[in-house]
Design a protein around this motif. Structure first.
Motif, PDB file in Angstrom:
ATOM      1  N   THR A  87      -5.883  -1.320   0.322  1.00 13.91           N
ATOM      2  CA  THR A  87      -5.406  -0.632   1.379  1.00 13.91           C
ATOM      3  C   THR A  87      -4.948   0.712   1.214  1.00 13.91           C
ATOM      4  O   THR A  87      -4.900   1.174  -0.039  1.00 13.91           O
ATOM      5  N   LEU A  88      -4.483   1.246   2.118  1.00 11.84           N
ATOM      6  CA  LEU A  88      -3.901   2.584   2.074  1.00 11.84           C
ATOM      7  C   LEU A  88      -2.941   2.876   1.029  1.00 11.84           C
ATOM      8  O   LEU A  88      -2.697   3.607   0.103  1.00 11.84           O
ATOM      9  N   PRO A  89      -1.656   1.878   1.138  1.00 12.50           N
ATOM     10  CA  PRO A  89      -0.727   1.737   0.364  1.00 12.50           C
ATOM     11  C   PRO A  89      -0.888   1.476  -1.238  1.00 12.50           C
ATOM     12  O   PRO A  89      -0.675   2.364  -2.061  1.00 12.50           O
ATOM     13  N   MET A  90      -2.114   0.892  -1.296  1.00  7.66           N
ATOM     14  CA  MET A  90      -2.540   0.548  -2.762  1.00  7.66           C
ATOM     15  C   MET A  90      -3.226   1.783  -3.208  1.00  7.66           C
ATOM     16  O   MET A  90      -3.029   2.336  -4.330  1.00  7.66           O
ATOM     17  N   GLU A  91      -3.990   2.663  -2.356  1.00  8.45           N
ATOM     18  CA  GLU A  91      -4.603   3.759  -2.601  1.00  8.45           C
ATOM     19  C   GLU A  91      -3.549   4.864  -3.247  1.00  8.45           C
ATOM     20  O   GLU A  91      -3.477   5.674  -4.225  1.00  8.45           O
ATOM     21  N   ILE A  92      -2.630   5.007  -2.304  1.00  5.87           N
ATOM     22  CA  ILE A  92      -1.473   5.955  -2.641  1.00  5.87           C
ATOM     23  C   ILE A  92      -0.674   5.708  -3.647  1.00  5.87           C
ATOM     24  O   ILE A  92      -0.564   6.333  -4.623  1.00  5.87           O
ATOM     25  N   PHE A  93      -0.428   4.361  -3.985  1.00  7.67           N
ATOM     26  CA  PHE A  93       0.320   3.962  -5.136  1.00  7.67           C
ATOM     27  C   PHE A  93      -0.559   4.462  -6.554  1.00  7.67           C
ATOM     28  O   PHE A  93       0.024   4.847  -7.485  1.00  7.67           O
ATOM     29  N   SER A  94      -1.720   4.204  -6.685  1.00  8.62           N
ATOM     30  CA  SER A  94      -2.481   4.386  -7.732  1.00  8.62           C
ATOM     31  C   SER A  94      -2.335   5.931  -8.130  1.00  8.62           C
ATOM     32  O   SER A  94      -2.655   6.448  -9.345  1.00  8.62           O
ATOM     33  N   LEU A 151       7.298   2.984  -0.416  1.00  9.84           N
ATOM     34  CA  LEU A 151       6.633   3.749  -1.204  1.00  9.84           C
ATOM     35  C   LEU A 151       6.632   5.237  -1.162  1.00  9.84           C
ATOM     36  O   LEU A 151       6.727   5.901  -1.882  1.00  9.84           O
ATOM     37  N   ILE A 152       6.498   5.608   0.292  1.00  9.97           N
ATOM     38  CA  ILE A 152       6.527   6.864   0.736  1.00  9.97           C
ATOM     39  C   ILE A 152       7.999   7.572   0.390  1.00  9.97           C
ATOM     40  O   ILE A 152       8.157   8.689   0.142  1.00  9.97           O
ATOM     41  N   ARG A 153       9.003   6.860   0.776  1.00  7.33           N
ATOM     42  CA  ARG A 153      10.380   7.308   0.889  1.00  7.33           C
ATOM     43  C   ARG A 153      10.797   7.422  -0.538  1.00  7.33           C
ATOM     44  O   ARG A 153      11.550   8.288  -1.096  1.00  7.33           O
ATOM     45  N   VAL A 154      10.356   6.543  -1.451  1.00  5.00           N
ATOM     46  CA  VAL A 154      10.498   6.662  -2.771  1.00  5.00           C
ATOM     47  C   VAL A 154       9.911   7.921  -3.507  1.00  5.00           C
ATOM     48  O   VAL A 154      10.357   8.575  -4.443  1.00  5.00           O
ATOM     49  N   TYR A 155       8.591   8.105  -3.232  1.00  2.00           N
ATOM     50  CA  TYR A 155       7.695   9.317  -3.594  1.00  2.00           C
ATOM     51  C   TYR A 155       8.423  10.482  -3.206  1.00  2.00           C
ATOM     52  O   TYR A 155       8.401  11.336  -4.080  1.00  2.00           O
ATOM     53  N   VAL A 180      -0.105   7.966  -6.895  1.00  5.07           N
ATOM     54  CA  VAL A 180       1.488   8.372  -7.124  1.00  5.07           C
ATOM     55  C   VAL A 180       1.860   8.116  -8.535  1.00  5.07           C
ATOM     56  O   VAL A 180       2.753   8.955  -9.187  1.00  5.07           O
ATOM     57  N   ARG A 181       1.438   6.973  -9.056  1.00  6.86           N
ATOM     58  CA  ARG A 181       1.685   6.755 -10.574  1.00  6.86           C
ATOM     59  C   ARG A 181       1.602   7.717 -11.564  1.00  6.86           C
ATOM     60  O   ARG A 181       2.155   7.886 -12.529  1.00  6.86           O
TER      61      ARG A 181
END
Lengths: 281, 299
Positions: free
Chosen positions: A224-231, B130-134, A233-234
């Motif tokens: 999903t989009l958040p999973m994509e962003i998370f990988s 996630l975005i707010r933490v980012y 962002v890490r």
């Protein structure tokens, strides 16, 4: 002019604290420089680049689909649950029922995610050994997970409206011989329609935002989009992510504004009705 | 008096559909977690051994306590639970100290303004954590905005290391969860009867005394709801310690995630979840009864 008191000052400081980081994020998403900390002038460069990122775009599409189905299912289940809680004062297992409905609000996501994954694994084992059916994790399992935790939020939104309703209208319909299901669909549902819509939008955004549950229960090819962003962002701050994040912030803000207007109209309408014996304390 | 609605045919259906769903996908999974927490890790798919084995006309049940014993032997886990509880407690108190005045100010604003403030508080809760933490990652990093500003005004010479420390985790947690404190407090404070404060001040109490003796006790259920909405999820928080925390940050949500995804040790991850659940049982119950009482009052 009144001297601003302590609590108003804290309120304003709090609002600045809440909004400043997001405003900075949006400003930096227009930064022309590749170096995220150096300002290199204004540019739409990163936004244009997003459209070419097909992996990201398919994740967006997948997330929107899941969110749509989640919101629809959560509203159906949540409205029924809210109706059961506010109209049926006693039935067997009511305590358990209300516990199951409120607990997801506070339950840490890692626990819910892990437990649902283990359920799906056990389910897959049973299906395979009994029927020879292969059960893969993917969008279906993410949808189930998101629906389950969104129901609690829909119940909160809908039951607060159900509690305010004048039940005599429902009673009148029943007394005039309308069958209960018809009363529910033609009297109750229209009266709580704004909160059903608000609940739908809330469930939609909750599903769109979720990272932890989706990470646990997704399968290969259902990122999903958040999973994509998370990988991404890490690995650190990147201008492309600033742009995605800003788009999401913008979309969610629009949705929130929409919900706010719906709620406000409903609020105004109910305020125009003659005041019933409002609880005074 | 209000008559009870009688919906004999539909009643069972209305209750049973959401009941079954929540039972199947919320309650039953916990039973499975409990079961897996007693099983032995194995290199297989799925990576654990069955508890129930049926062979030679005998059903053997193997309850492996090893995972729980393992948790007590490695001090990492104890430290992670303690770290989570400490961060959650401090964050809850900071959110309460900030959120109470905020909610109080909103509740006393004119009606139209209240709605706008509420919108401003609610908007972030609907945005991905996630975005707010980012957003904070860019601000707190050693060459980030905060350090640049502090250096340019000459307050510090060398950049401060804030990102990847516990300080960053505290900032992130308070930032992410503050709205969840404000909203239930507002919902409570807005119902208060101003005349009670007037009565107290007429009887000679100072405004500050009236606040502590009347307003605060009356807002008890709002304080409980807000505190639990912050404390309980923060104990299991994963995203914030992962993105803002560093090696010194020990939180149980992150440890569970690593056991599950990196070590692929599902039984130990399950045991960690069960112990976390046991710790959170009291706050969750408190939250539940508080909510139920509020709902009862409304009906």
């Amino acid at each position: 002019m009144r001297r601003p008191d302590f609590s108003s000052v804290v309120l304003w400081l709090g609002l600045v604290f809440i909004y400043l980081p997001m405003i900075i994020l949006v400003i930096y998403s227009f930064n022309a420089s590749r170096l995220v900390t150096v300002w290199g002038g204004w540019s739409m460069h990163w936004y244009v680049g997003l459209l070419d990122n097909s992996q990201l775009m398919s994740a967006v599409k997948r997330s929107l689909q899941i969110a749509f189905y989640t919101a629809t299912a959560a509203v159906a289940l949540g409205t029924l649950a809210a109706f059961a809680m506010s109209r049926f004062q006693r039935f067997r297992g009511r305590t358990l029922f209300s516990g199951m409905v409120t607990a997801p609000l506070v339950m840490p996501e890692v626990i819910t995610g892990l437990s649902l994954l283990l359920l799906f694994v056990a389910l897959a084992q049973i299906l395979e050994s009994l029927f020879g059916v292969l059960f893969d994790r993917g969008m279906l399992t993410i949808w189930i997970a998101h629906t389950t935790f969104s129901v609690a939020y829909v119940v909160i939104v809908v039951s607060s409206r159900l509690g305010e309703l004048d039940q005599s209208i429902e009673e009148a319909a029943l007394d005039l011989g309308a069958p209960p299901w018809k009363t529910f669909l033609q009297i109750t549902v229209p009266m709580i329609a704004p909160s059903i819509l608000a609940g739908w939008l809330l469930a939609f955004t909750l599903s769109l935002d979720d990272l932890v549950l989706a990470s646990f229960v997704s399968g290969p090819g259902s990122t999903t989009l958040p999973m994509e962003i998370f990988s991404a962002v890490r690995l650190g701050v990147k201008p492309e992510i600033n742009a995605v994040a800003s788009v999401i912030l913008f979309a969610v803000s629009l949705l929130t504004l929409l919900i706010w207007f719906i709620a406000r109209r409903a609020d105004k309408r109910s305020r125009m009705l003659p005041p019933d014996d409002e609880l005074a304390g | 008096m209000r008559k009870h609605l009688r919906l004999p045919s539909g009643k069972a259906l209305v209750i049973s559909i959401p009941y079954l769903w929540m039972f199947l996908f919320f309650l039953l999974p916990f039973v499975i977690v409990l079961k897996i927490s007693f099983s032995q890790a194995a290199i297989a798919i799925p990576p654990y051994e069955a508890i129930f084995q049926y062979a030679n006309q005998a059903l053997t049940v193997v309850l492996n306590m090893g995972n729980y014993i393992f948790l007590t032997q490695d001090s990492l886990y104890f430290a992670a639970y303690l770290g989570s509880l400490k961060i959650a407690l401090v964050a809850t108190l900071v959110c309460l100290a900030l959120g109470y005045p905020m909610a109080y100010a909103i509740a006393r604003a004119p009606r139209e303004r209240q709605l706008i403030y509420l919108l401003l508080i609610m908007m972030p809760t609907w945005t991905a954590i996630l975005i707010r933490v980012y957003a904070w990652m860019g601000i707190l990093s050693s060459n980030g905005l905060l350090n640049s500003v502090l250096q340019s005004i000459g307050l510090i010479d060398a950049p401060l290391q804030i990102l990847n420390t516990n300080t960053a985790v505290y900032i992130g947690v308070v930032y992410a969860y503050l709205p969840f404190m404000v909203l239930p407090l507002y919902a409570n404070l807005v119902k208060h009867d101003e005349t009670l404060i007037e009565a107290a001040t007429d009887l000679g109490a100072s405004r500050i005394k009236a606040f502590w003796k009347v307003t605060v006790p009356l807002s008890r259920s709002g304080i409980i709801a807000g505190s639990m909405l912050v404390f309980i999820p923060v104990v299991g928080e994963f995203v914030i310690p992962e993105l803002l925390g560093g090696p010194e940050t020990l939180m149980i949500g992150k440890v569970l995630w690593q056991e599950f995804f990196n070590n692929r040790d599902w039984p130990v991850a399950s045991a960690l979840a069960i112990v976390m659940l046991a710790i959170l049982l009291i706050p969750i119950t408190l939250f539940h009864y508080n909510q139920a009482r509020e709902l009862e009052k409304k009906a």
